[in-house]
Write a protein that holds these residues in place. Structure first.
Motif, PDB file in Angstrom:
ATOM      1  N   SER A  27       0.960  -0.942   0.335  1.00  0.00           N
ATOM      2  CA  SER A  27      -0.282   0.030   0.360  1.00  0.00           C
ATOM      3  C   SER A  27       0.911   1.368   0.174  1.00  0.00           C
ATOM      4  N   ASP A  28       2.471   1.408   0.021  1.00  0.00           N
ATOM      5  CA  ASP A  28       2.623   2.353   0.543  1.00  0.00           C
ATOM      6  C   ASP A  28       3.954   2.635  -0.598  1.00  0.00           C
ATOM      7  N   GLY A  29       3.890   1.788  -1.763  1.00  0.00           N
ATOM      8  CA  GLY A  29       4.923   1.704  -2.335  1.00  0.00           C
ATOM      9  C   GLY A  29       4.828   2.539  -3.790  1.00  0.00           C
ATOM     10  N   THR A  30       5.706   2.314  -4.324  1.00  0.00           N
ATOM     11  CA  THR A  30       5.126   2.981  -6.166  1.00  0.00           C
ATOM     12  C   THR A  30       4.792   2.089  -7.110  1.00  0.00           C
ATOM     13  N   SER A  31       4.306   1.162  -7.088  1.00  0.00           N
ATOM     14  CA  SER A  31       3.428   1.008  -7.657  1.00  0.00           C
ATOM     15  C   SER A  31       1.845   0.674  -7.115  1.00  0.00           C
ATOM     16  N   ALA A  32       1.883   1.389  -5.335  1.00  0.00           N
ATOM     17  CA  ALA A  32       0.688   1.559  -4.983  1.00  0.00           C
ATOM     18  C   ALA A  32       0.820   2.675  -6.215  1.00  0.00           C
ATOM     19  N   SER A  33       1.475   4.221  -5.917  1.00  0.00           N
ATOM     20  CA  SER A  33       0.799   5.670  -6.771  1.00  0.00           C
ATOM     21  C   SER A  33       0.564   5.451  -7.284  1.00  0.00           C
ATOM     22  N   GLU A  34       1.472   4.504  -8.345  1.00  0.00           N
ATOM     23  CA  GLU A  34       0.936   4.242  -9.813  1.00  0.00           C
ATOM     24  C   GLU A  34      -0.214   3.973 -10.094  1.00  0.00           C
ATOM     25  N   ILE A  35      -1.042   3.593  -9.248  1.00  0.00           N
ATOM     26  CA  ILE A  35      -2.418   2.519  -9.138  1.00  0.00           C
ATOM     27  C   ILE A  35      -3.179   3.755  -8.697  1.00  0.00           C
ATOM     28  N   ALA A  36      -3.205   4.460  -8.679  1.00  0.00           N
ATOM     29  CA  ALA A  36      -3.924   5.457  -7.593  1.00  0.00           C
ATOM     30  C   ALA A  36      -3.770   6.620  -8.918  1.00  0.00           C
ATOM     31  N   THR A  37      -2.944   6.786  -9.532  1.00  0.00           N
ATOM     32  CA  THR A  37      -2.449   7.556 -10.411  1.00  0.00           C
ATOM     33  C   THR A  37      -3.652   7.550 -12.011  1.00  0.00           C
ATOM     34  N   LEU A  38      -3.301   6.187 -11.987  1.00  0.00           N
ATOM     35  CA  LEU A  38      -4.914   5.944 -13.198  1.00  0.00           C
ATOM     36  C   LEU A  38      -5.689   5.489 -12.480  1.00  0.00           C
ATOM     37  N   ASN A  39      -6.472   5.219 -12.143  1.00  0.00           N
ATOM     38  CA  ASN A  39      -7.831   5.286 -10.981  1.00  0.00           C
ATOM     39  C   ASN A  39      -8.193   6.621 -10.908  1.00  0.00           C
ATOM     40  N   GLU A  40      -7.436   7.950 -11.042  1.00  0.00           N
ATOM     41  CA  GLU A  40      -7.692   9.000 -11.150  1.00  0.00           C
ATOM     42  C   GLU A  40      -7.835   9.837 -12.633  1.00  0.00           C
ATOM     43  N   HIS A  41      -7.179   9.537 -13.018  1.00  0.00           N
ATOM     44  CA  HIS A  41      -7.028   9.433 -14.789  1.00  0.00           C
ATOM     45  C   HIS A  41      -8.094   8.841 -15.556  1.00  0.00           C
ATOM     46  N   LEU A  42      -8.336   7.970 -14.954  1.00  0.00           N
ATOM     47  CA  LEU A  42      -9.062   6.927 -16.025  1.00  0.00           C
ATOM     48  C   LEU A  42     -10.330   7.216 -16.583  1.00  0.00           C
ATOM     49  N   PRO A  43     -11.122   7.266 -15.637  1.00  0.00           N
ATOM     50  CA  PRO A  43     -12.388   8.722 -15.270  1.00  0.00           C
ATOM     51  C   PRO A  43     -12.493   9.458 -16.154  1.00  0.00           C
ATOM     52  N   ARG A  44     -11.404  10.448 -16.138  1.00  0.00           N
ATOM     53  CA  ARG A  44     -11.299  11.563 -16.834  1.00  0.00           C
ATOM     54  C   ARG A  44     -11.398  11.767 -18.672  1.00  0.00           C
ATOM     55  N   TYR A  45     -10.063  10.635 -18.634  1.00  0.00           N
ATOM     56  CA  TYR A  45     -10.471   9.789 -20.002  1.00  0.00           C
ATOM     57  C   TYR A  45     -11.444   9.451 -20.482  1.00  0.00           C
TER      58      TYR A  45
END
Length: 487
Positions: A170-188
């Motif tokens: 939950s505190d790794g690099t992958s979790a940060s990238e997954i959060a970015t993807l979840n944030e921008h996918l609905p916008r796209y």
């Protein structure tokens, strides 16, 4: 106040409050007073503290020193040392092998599947972007097939993001990238729907929305997906390195225990002229079995993991890079027609999407050549040969489409790009399908080899612990047999 006629002078002095007089002859001295001018009474000597008791370590050293002066004592020390060595060998071997087995499990069950899922997330997002552009180019009446393909891509990306989030820290690099993807996918997806709505009404605003959606994809989503893939691939390499690392401490302890056992038996032979001590011989045999099992099992596991890396892991990475390049090329090819020169390179001299297409198609060719060098059988080389041929065909059809577009034949250029036959879209689909088959083959190769490495370590931790305890018991029995001769 009058005094009796013969009152002592001392009493008078006391009554008047002056200092007491020295008692005269015949008068007993008061307690605590010196009775005369003789020498002073000697004081009692101060008590001498008892010597400090020796510490625990000092006592232990003394016990060992005394024990080492007799042969029974030396035998007891030898038995304790032997038991400690072989138990330590078994325990450390069990710990180290269990640790490497855990990493091998992670390679097969967590790291590699997450790396593959991250690559599929990228592929789904890139294919969704390319499909949306193709649908836009088809005009207001977008086909149901294209809409379904776009929806499937978005659904797949969303599902894999949920799966990846459950398998990462939950505190790794992958979790940060997954959060970015979840944030921008609905916008796209929202921008794509606006572009479709405007396109159905024949409004030129649809092209702008499509470009904004592509910017969200190319600047936010795809870089995050690529970083996620890089992070999961790096973790795969780390787990693989840990699983393949030699257990040097276990090997050193095993060799040391074996050397001490051989020395103890040689010593026993020199002192008693007896060739065999059954207990020590059994302990030696148990250590030899454990050491050979450790070397053989880990050697087989390492060889299998090496094969998985060379003929599976590296091929999968190169093939994923080829697929990413093909997806980028297809998206940029479509956007070249949509933008029609509205977006230029930084120097302002060339069409940006056309330049990005050229760079991506060159990356595809490079990756296909690298994958061909890594392929080790016909089943792996066949799809790559087809993908290479279709990529060259794609290049030719793209040149024809650009020539038609530059000559003003927009309809002809569109047919070369999104047509059902002899189009760049058809070539892209064939390249993607061939790469999919190559990836499936290499995935099977990797899983089979990595499973072999994991299975080679099965039972070794428990076996090493049992053999260590058995060797310790046999060594103690052998020493006790020798001690019984002194009773």
């Amino acid at each position: 106040m009058t005094h009796p006629p013969n009152a002592p002078a001392a009493s008078v002095a006391q009554g008047t409050g002056s200092a007491p007089a020295r008692p005269g002859p015949g008068v007993p001295a008061q307690p605590g007073q010196q009775s005369g001018p003789g020498p002073a009474r000697p004081q009692a000597p101060a008590a001498v503290p008892p010597p400090a008791a020796p510490g625990v370590w000092a006592q232990g050293r003394e016990v060992l020193r005394r024990a080492a002066t007799t042969e029974p004592g030396r035998l007891r020390i030898l038995g304790a040392v032997l038991a400690l060595l072989v138990v330590a060998f078994g325990a450390v071997t069990a710990f180290e092998v269990a640790d490497r087995s855990s990493y091998a499990d992670d390679v097969v069950g967590r790291s590699q599947p997450l790396s593959a899922d991250a690559a599929d997330i990228y592929r789904s997002l890139a294919d969704a972007d390319a499909t949306a552009a193709s649908g836009f180019l088809a005009g207001p009446q977008e086909s149901a097939q294209i809409r379904q393909r776009y929806a499937d891509d978005i659904t797949t990306a969303s599902r894999l993001l949920v799966k990846a989030a459950a398998g990462t820290d939950s505190d790794g690099t992958s979790a940060s990238e997954i959060a970015t993807l979840n944030e921008h996918l609905p916008r796209y997806t929202g921008l794509i729907e606006r572009a479709r709505a405007a396109n159905r009404q024949g409004l030129p605003l649809g092209g702008a929305y499509l470009r904004y959606a592509n910017q969200t994809m190319s600047r936010d989503l795809l870089p995050a997906a690529e970083r996620l893939y890089a992070a999961e691939t790096a973790r795969l390499h780390e787990d693989d390195d840990e699983a393949r690392a030699w257990p040097f401490l276990s090997l050193a302890l095993g060799l040391l225990a074996l050397a001490v056992l051989v020395w103890a038996q040689l010593r026993n032979f020199r002192m008693t002229n007896r060739v065999f001590n059954q207990g020590m011989l059994a302990a030696t045999a148990a250590c030899v079995v454990a050491l050979l099992w450790l070397v053989t099992g880990h050697g087989l596991a390492r060889a299998s993991l090496d094969d998985a890396r060379a003929h599976g892991q590296e091929s999968l990475q190169v093939l994923n890079e080829a697929r990413i390049s093909s997806l980028k090329a297809r998206a940029n090819e479509n956007l070249t027609v949509v933008a029609r020169g509205a977006v230029l390179t930084d120097d302002g001299k060339h069409d940006k999407y056309e330049a990005d297409y050229s760079s991506s198609i060159a990356g595809l060719s490079t990756a296909l050549k690298a994958a061909g060098r890594l392929a080790d059988d016909d089943a792996g080389r066949g799809p790559l040969t087809e993908a290479t041929a279709r990529a060259e065909e794609w290049r030719g059809r793209h040149r024809q489409a650009r020539e038609l577009d530059d000559a003003g034949d927009f309809t002809g250029a569109m047919n070369r790009i999104i047509g059902t036959t002899e189009s760049t879209g058809q070539s892209f689909d064939q390249v993607d399908a061939a790469l999919g088959r190559a990836l499936a083959h290499e995935q099977d190769e990797f899983t089979r080899a990595a499973d072999g490495g994991r299975n080679a370590l099965t039972g070794l931790p428990l076996g090493a612990a049992v053999l260590g305890v058995l060797a310790a018991a046999c060594a103690v029995l052998g020493v006790n047999r020798r001690l019984s001769e002194y009773r």
